[in-house]
Scaffold this active site. Structure first.
Site, PDB file in Angstrom:
ATOM      1  N   ARG A 178      -3.706 -10.078   4.895  1.00  0.00           N
ATOM      2  CA  ARG A 178      -3.905 -10.179   3.194  1.00  0.00           C
ATOM      3  C   ARG A 178      -2.827  -9.491   2.529  1.00  0.00           C
ATOM      4  O   ARG A 178      -2.457  -8.462   2.634  1.00  0.00           O
ATOM      5  CB  ARG A 178      -5.195  -9.581   3.294  1.00  0.00           C
ATOM      6  CG  ARG A 178      -5.608  -9.231   1.837  1.00  0.00           C
ATOM      7  CD  ARG A 178      -7.097  -8.731   1.788  1.00  0.00           C
ATOM      8  NE  ARG A 178      -7.540  -8.473   0.488  1.00  0.00           N
ATOM      9  CZ  ARG A 178      -7.042  -7.645  -0.657  1.00  0.00           C
ATOM     10  NH1 ARG A 178      -6.230  -6.880  -0.418  1.00  0.00           N
ATOM     11  NH2 ARG A 178      -7.757  -7.915  -1.665  1.00  0.00           N
ATOM     12  N   LYS A 218       0.789  -1.311   0.000  1.00  0.00           N
ATOM     13  CA  LYS A 218      -0.047  -0.139  -0.131  1.00  0.00           C
ATOM     14  C   LYS A 218       0.907   1.226  -0.054  1.00  0.00           C
ATOM     15  O   LYS A 218       1.963   1.340   0.391  1.00  0.00           O
ATOM     16  CB  LYS A 218      -1.230  -0.081   1.357  1.00  0.00           C
ATOM     17  CG  LYS A 218      -2.112  -1.148   0.978  1.00  0.00           C
ATOM     18  CD  LYS A 218      -3.284  -1.084   1.825  1.00  0.00           C
ATOM     19  CE  LYS A 218      -4.356  -1.977   1.302  1.00  0.00           C
ATOM     20  NZ  LYS A 218      -5.414  -2.129   2.289  1.00  0.00           N
TER      21      LYS A 218
HETATM   22  C1  9MG Z   1      -9.928  -5.649  -0.830  1.00  0.00           C
HETATM   23  N1  9MG Z   1      -9.061  -4.973   0.218  1.00  0.00           N
HETATM   24  C2  9MG Z   1      -7.997  -4.235  -0.077  1.00  0.00           C
HETATM   25  N2  9MG Z   1      -7.364  -3.786   0.942  1.00  0.00           N
HETATM   26  C3  9MG Z   1      -7.943  -4.638   1.928  1.00  0.00           C
HETATM   27  C4  9MG Z   1      -7.747  -4.637   3.334  1.00  0.00           C
HETATM   28  O1  9MG Z   1      -6.854  -3.739   4.114  1.00  0.00           O
HETATM   29  N3  9MG Z   1      -8.332  -5.311   4.106  1.00  0.00           N
HETATM   30  C5  9MG Z   1      -9.472  -6.173   3.446  1.00  0.00           C
HETATM   31  N4  9MG Z   1     -10.152  -6.987   4.456  1.00  0.00           N
HETATM   32  N5  9MG Z   1      -9.735  -6.129   2.161  1.00  0.00           N
HETATM   33  C6  9MG Z   1      -9.047  -5.308   1.486  1.00  0.00           C
END
Ligand code: 9MG
Length: 293
Positions: A262, A228
């Site tokens: 994730r 990110k």
């Molecule tokens: C779809 N998506 C993109 N970034 C995310 C994040 O930080 N958490 C979750 N649960 N989904 C995300």
């Protein structure tokens, strides 16, 4: 937090039950032309299936399939477009025994992927769309309730909070309460502070430092920091050069209580987490999947 007393020992989603004795790793599979990191790479079905296989081999516990980009500035896609993108892939991967999350905000997509065998809904809107909670409650899928300020098109335009941790926690508590009231079982609910979703770098760091406050709710906390822009701001790296920063962020989240990360870079993240678990004296890294119906 409503319904939480002790930390959850397991997370149930669809036909699957995962032990929470070690951090879970969710591999990201975006089948979108425009996601911020891997946009366009896995639109082709064969390539998407192959990438899911690689992530499973690399140690992903779940694969998160997404058909609508949520990058800052992204525009929504129609229901039929999203279904065209995700449903055939979910059918193929679920048939092959992959535990699947689907990243969607749309109740019709939730119902369709549940029928196709998806285990979990990962909703950046925390099931706030009318009918979303009911779609999940009826299906037995697990849910991940994520916090977002505003919506992807506008969320990064000067986000503001009184107290970011308290505000995020209060929102998530409200959404957990709504899910419990609708009949979603406590052990099927995970929460997520939504790094980068209507947050400045300072907000993201504050939330990461306060992961323990979210974890103290007893609900498994999902952390999504992979590649990110906050990591770009901290390192000066472009999106394709943020793997080491992403691994560091995943470790920092887990060290403060996150139950699931994730990530795009599954192999590197799993290696790092295995080392961290060994150093912490946790049990040997074993498959977390306890049961698949
Ligand atoms: C779809 N998506 C993109 N970034 C995310 C994040 O930080 N958490 C979750 N649960 N989904 C995300």
């Amino acid at each position: 937090m409503p319904g939480s007393i002790e930390p959850a020992l397991a997370y149930r989603c669809g036909a699957y039950t995962f032990a929470l004795t070690r951090p879970l790793v969710m591999g990201i599979l975006n089948v979108t032309p425009d996601s911020f990191s891997d946009g366009g790479r896995f639109v082709d079905r064969e390539r998407a299936v192959a990438h899911a296989g690689r992530m499973r081999d690399d140690g992903a516990d779940l694969i998160d399939v997404g058909g609508e980009s949520s990058r800052p500035g992204a525009s929504p896609v129609s229901e039929s477009e999203e279904l065209d993108r995700v449903l055939p892939l979910v059918e193929t991967l679920a048939r092959a025994g992959y535990p699947l999350a689907v990243d969607t905000r749309k109740p019709a997509v939730m119902r369709a992927v549940a029928a196709a065998g998806a285990a979990m809904i990962n909703d950046i809107e925390a099931l706030t769309a009318p009918g979303a909670i009911e779609a999940c409650a009826q299906s037995g899928m697990g849910v991940c309730l994520m916090h977002m300020q505003r919506e992807p098109r506008t969320m990064q335009a000067a986000p503001e909070y009184g107290d970011v941790v308290a505000d995020v926690l209060a929102f998530l508590e409200t959404r957990v309460r709504a899910c419990l009231a609708a009949g979603i079982a406590r052990e099927r609910i995970a929460i997520d502070p939504g790094f980068g979703f209507g947050k400045t770098l300072a907000h993201n760091l504050q939330l990461l430092r306060s992961m323990g406050t979210l974890a103290a709710t007893g609900y498994p906390v999902v952390a999504g920091l992979s590649r990110k822009s906050s990591l770009g701001a901290l390192t000066g790296r472009g999106v394709d050069e943020r793997m080491p920063a992403s691994v560091a962020a995943a470790l920092a989240a887990v060290a403060r209580g996150a139950a699931m990360v994730r990530v795009h870079d599954v192999r590197e993240t799993v290696d790092a987490l295995r080392v961290w678990c060994a150093v912490e004296g946790k049990a040997a890294w074993e498959p977390a999947l306890l049961r698949a119906r």
